[in-house]
Design a protein around this motif. Structure first.
Motif, mmCIF file in Angstrom:
data_model
loop_
_atom_site.group_PDB
_atom_site.id
_atom_site.type_symbol
_atom_site.label_atom_id
_atom_site.label_comp_id
_atom_site.label_asym_id
_atom_site.label_seq_id
_atom_site.Cartn_x
_atom_site.Cartn_y
_atom_site.Cartn_z
ATOM 1 N N VAL A 116 -11.906 -7.679 -8.507
ATOM 2 C CA VAL A 116 -10.136 -7.358 -7.959
ATOM 3 C C VAL A 116 -9.305 -7.233 -9.521
ATOM 4 C CG1 VAL A 116 -7.932 -8.003 -6.978
ATOM 5 C CG2 VAL A 116 -10.229 -8.374 -5.529
ATOM 6 N N ILE A 117 -8.784 -6.103 -9.668
ATOM 7 C CA ILE A 117 -7.790 -5.936 -10.153
ATOM 8 C C ILE A 117 -6.247 -5.963 -10.164
ATOM 9 C CG2 ILE A 117 -6.571 -4.677 -12.435
ATOM 10 C CD1 ILE A 117 -9.317 -2.682 -13.009
ATOM 11 N N LEU A 118 -5.404 -7.248 -10.544
ATOM 12 C CA LEU A 118 -4.873 -8.157 -9.665
ATOM 13 C C LEU A 118 -3.404 -7.551 -10.710
ATOM 14 C CD1 LEU A 118 -3.558 -9.573 -7.232
ATOM 15 C CD2 LEU A 118 -3.500 -11.790 -8.373
ATOM 16 N N ASP A 119 -2.175 -6.504 -10.251
ATOM 17 C CA ASP A 119 -1.202 -6.451 -10.790
ATOM 18 C C ASP A 119 0.184 -7.948 -11.331
ATOM 19 O OD1 ASP A 119 0.839 -5.005 -12.166
ATOM 20 O OD2 ASP A 119 2.355 -5.730 -10.960
ATOM 21 N N GLY A 120 0.039 -8.415 -12.375
ATOM 22 C CA GLY A 120 0.841 -9.138 -12.733
ATOM 23 C C GLY A 120 0.079 -10.409 -13.788
ATOM 24 N N LYS A 121 0.549 -11.647 -14.505
ATOM 25 C CA LYS A 121 -0.321 -12.120 -15.015
ATOM 26 C C LYS A 121 -0.675 -13.561 -13.912
ATOM 27 C CE LYS A 121 4.436 -14.175 -15.703
ATOM 28 N NZ LYS A 121 4.958 -15.171 -17.381
ATOM 29 N N HIS A 122 -0.560 -13.801 -12.755
ATOM 30 C CA HIS A 122 -0.350 -15.108 -12.120
ATOM 31 C C HIS A 122 -1.523 -14.760 -10.999
ATOM 32 C CE1 HIS A 122 2.442 -17.482 -14.130
ATOM 33 N NE2 HIS A 122 3.471 -16.741 -13.919
ATOM 34 N N ASP A 123 -2.821 -14.929 -10.625
ATOM 35 C CA ASP A 123 -3.427 -15.361 -9.671
ATOM 36 C C ASP A 123 -3.265 -15.831 -8.607
ATOM 37 O OD1 ASP A 123 -5.578 -15.062 -8.352
ATOM 38 O OD2 ASP A 123 -7.108 -16.015 -10.277
ATOM 39 N N TYR A 124 -2.106 -15.178 -7.886
ATOM 40 C CA TYR A 124 -2.519 -15.468 -6.488
ATOM 41 C C TYR A 124 -3.490 -15.852 -5.734
ATOM 42 C CZ TYR A 124 -0.968 -10.760 -6.045
ATOM 43 O OH TYR A 124 -0.750 -9.586 -5.747
ATOM 44 N N LEU A 125 -4.348 -15.096 -5.987
ATOM 45 C CA LEU A 125 -5.144 -14.716 -4.704
ATOM 46 C C LEU A 125 -6.596 -16.058 -5.486
ATOM 47 C CD1 LEU A 125 -6.490 -12.872 -3.172
ATOM 48 C CD2 LEU A 125 -7.384 -11.485 -4.372
ATOM 49 N N GLY A 126 -6.740 -15.950 -6.288
ATOM 50 C CA GLY A 126 -8.156 -17.161 -6.605
ATOM 51 C C GLY A 126 -9.455 -16.775 -5.636
ATOM 52 N N ALA A 127 -10.095 -17.719 -5.422
ATOM 53 C CA ALA A 127 -11.186 -17.711 -4.755
ATOM 54 C C ALA A 127 -11.761 -17.616 -3.421
ATOM 55 C CB ALA A 127 -12.433 -19.651 -4.783
ATOM 56 N N PRO A 128 -11.986 -17.592 -2.577
ATOM 57 C CA PRO A 128 -13.937 -16.533 -3.474
ATOM 58 C C PRO A 128 -13.452 -15.303 -4.180
ATOM 59 C CG PRO A 128 -14.016 -15.943 -0.801
ATOM 60 C CD PRO A 128 -12.282 -16.578 -1.915
ATOM 61 N N TRP A 129 -12.448 -14.592 -4.516
ATOM 62 C CA TRP A 129 -12.194 -13.578 -5.372
ATOM 63 C C TRP A 129 -12.250 -13.782 -6.369
ATOM 64 C CZ3 TRP A 129 -12.850 -9.646 -1.568
ATOM 65 C CH2 TRP A 129 -12.582 -10.132 -0.339
ATOM 66 N N GLN A 130 -13.264 -12.113 -7.490
ATOM 67 C CA GLN A 130 -13.469 -12.261 -8.736
ATOM 68 C C GLN A 130 -12.536 -11.795 -9.098
ATOM 69 O OE1 GLN A 130 -16.851 -12.112 -11.754
ATOM 70 N NE2 GLN A 130 -17.043 -10.772 -9.818
ATOM 71 N N VAL A 131 -10.990 -12.462 -10.016
ATOM 72 C CA VAL A 131 -10.136 -11.892 -10.228
ATOM 73 C C VAL A 131 -9.527 -11.001 -12.268
ATOM 74 C CG1 VAL A 131 -7.440 -11.962 -9.836
ATOM 75 C CG2 VAL A 131 -8.769 -13.074 -7.929
ATOM 76 N N ARG A 132 -8.974 -10.549 -12.227
ATOM 77 C CA ARG A 132 -8.599 -10.110 -13.298
ATOM 78 C C ARG A 132 -7.066 -9.919 -13.412
ATOM 79 N NH1 ARG A 132 -10.216 -7.376 -18.440
ATOM 80 N NH2 ARG A 132 -8.523 -7.567 -19.125
ATOM 81 N N THR A 133 -6.562 -10.211 -13.942
ATOM 82 C CA THR A 133 -4.947 -10.433 -13.854
ATOM 83 C C THR A 133 -4.581 -9.799 -14.985
ATOM 84 O OG1 THR A 133 -4.282 -12.513 -15.165
ATOM 85 C CG2 THR A 133 -4.419 -12.475 -12.146
ATOM 86 N N VAL A 134 -3.853 -8.502 -14.396
ATOM 87 C CA VAL A 134 -3.852 -7.263 -16.048
ATOM 88 C C VAL A 134 -1.389 -7.141 -15.803
ATOM 89 C CG1 VAL A 134 -3.785 -5.505 -17.074
ATOM 90 C CG2 VAL A 134 -5.195 -5.957 -15.554
ATOM 91 N N ILE A 135 -1.266 -7.686 -17.226
ATOM 92 C CA ILE A 135 -0.046 -7.036 -16.633
ATOM 93 C C ILE A 135 0.293 -5.991 -16.504
ATOM 94 C CG2 ILE A 135 2.717 -7.953 -17.845
ATOM 95 C CD1 ILE A 135 1.052 -10.481 -18.709
ATOM 96 N N LYS A 136 1.430 -5.701 -15.922
ATOM 97 C CA LYS A 136 2.258 -4.344 -16.056
ATOM 98 C C LYS A 136 0.605 -3.605 -15.327
ATOM 99 C CE LYS A 136 5.784 -4.245 -19.144
ATOM 100 N NZ LYS A 136 6.766 -4.763 -17.621
ATOM 101 N N GLY A 137 -0.149 -4.207 -14.761
ATOM 102 C CA GLY A 137 -1.648 -3.169 -14.535
ATOM 103 C C GLY A 137 -1.005 -1.872 -13.420
ATOM 104 N N ASP A 138 0.548 -1.997 -12.650
ATOM 105 C CA ASP A 138 0.511 -0.981 -12.319
ATOM 106 C C ASP A 138 0.294 0.100 -12.894
ATOM 107 O OD1 ASP A 138 2.747 -1.982 -12.643
ATOM 108 O OD2 ASP A 138 3.490 -2.108 -10.358
ATOM 109 N N ARG A 139 0.576 0.200 -14.185
ATOM 110 C CA ARG A 139 0.900 1.642 -15.110
ATOM 111 C C ARG A 139 -0.017 1.234 -16.139
ATOM 112 N NH1 ARG A 139 6.937 -0.165 -17.582
ATOM 113 N NH2 ARG A 139 7.864 -0.777 -16.057
ATOM 114 N N SER A 140 -1.119 0.338 -16.163
ATOM 115 C CA SER A 140 -2.192 1.043 -17.243
ATOM 116 C C SER A 140 -3.628 1.035 -16.003
ATOM 117 C CB SER A 140 -2.480 -0.224 -17.769
ATOM 118 O OG SER A 140 -2.291 -1.373 -17.000
ATOM 119 N N CYS A 141 -4.076 0.691 -15.133
ATOM 120 C CA CYS A 141 -5.078 1.089 -14.331
ATOM 121 C C CYS A 141 -4.389 1.622 -12.944
ATOM 122 C CB CYS A 141 -5.289 -0.960 -13.303
ATOM 123 S SG CYS A 141 -4.860 -1.521 -15.168
#
Length: 233
Positions: A116-141
């Motif tokens: 999962v690519i998660l917008d922002g700097k905080h991983d509010y999702l956590g396990a069991p999901w494999q998360v990559r946080t991206v600041i301003k991901g809504d602009r770059s991804c």
């Protein structure tokens, strides 16, 4: 203002590093609102070229957002939405509510993402999901940008519908966020049944302060996230 279009760069990197073949982009809307749910969209796009003009929903006019969302809903490989109600936000706090809404969105997808690519700097999702946080991901991804547009348009429509019985609050225009119309209506009429009642805006409303609910969750027990702010009237 010119902006760089989103790309698949982060998704390609994540696929190469983890071996994941199914990657979902996740974004939320409604975190900073005073009323209504928080809404999360999970979108799977693959590595295809996106529709023209795709970017962070906040950079697109309302009319163009609606047009683009219609295109995106048939263009994405899959997408799903999850919501956490204002009652759930009051009961558990925003971080847990975001986790709940995101989990609902991801579990509603027809296929389970491997990352999962998660917008922002905080991983509010956590396990069991494999998360990559991206600041301003809504602009770059690309996948996150698609999720941001779909989530924004869907929640705006929900708030317009909720506002039909509360015309003074202007939910069709402000989607439950602070605005002069919203603030004035709160001062005169008090919160609607759709307002979040643990939030600090009630501190600035002496005549309605008695409606504020105590938080049953400890703020220090969850990561600090943007959005839970008080506003001076």
């Amino acid at each position: 203002m010119p902006y760089e279009p989103p790309t698949h760069t982060v998704e390609r990197s994540l696929r190469a590093r983890t071996g994941a073949k199914i990657v979902a982009g996740v974004d939320e809307v409604g975190r900073g609102a005073w009323a209504g749910p928080v809404t999360v969209c999970a979108a799977i796009t693959g590595l295809r070229r996106p529709p023209e003009g795709l970017t962070d929903s906040k950079l697109i006019s309302p009319k163009r957002r609606e047009e683009l969302a219609e295109v995106l809903e048939s263009w994405v490989t899959a997408h799903a939405l999850g919501h956490a109600s204002h009652e759930e936000i009051d009961a558990m706090g925003m971080t847990a509510a975001l986790r709940l809404a995101a989990t609902r969105a991801l579990e509603a997808l027809p296929v389970r993402p491997e990352a999962v690519i998660l917008d922002g700097k905080h991983d509010y999702l956590g396990a069991p999901w494999q998360v990559r946080t991206v600041i301003k991901g809504d602009r770059s991804c690309i996948a996150v940008a698609a999720a941001s547009v779909i989530a924004k348009v869907r929640r705006d429509k929900m708030m317009a519908e909720l506002g039909t019985d509360h015309a003074h609050f202007g939910f069709a225009a402000n989607a439950g966020y602070p605005s002069p119309v919203h603030r004035a209506a709160l001062e005169e009429w008090g919160p609607t049944p759709h307002h979040r009642l643990t939030w600090a805006y009630l501190d600035a409303l002496p005549q309605w302060r008695h409606l504020k609910k105590a938080r049953s969750w400890a703020e220090e027990s969850v990561p600090e996230i943007e959005g839970q702010l008080g506003f001076d009237f």
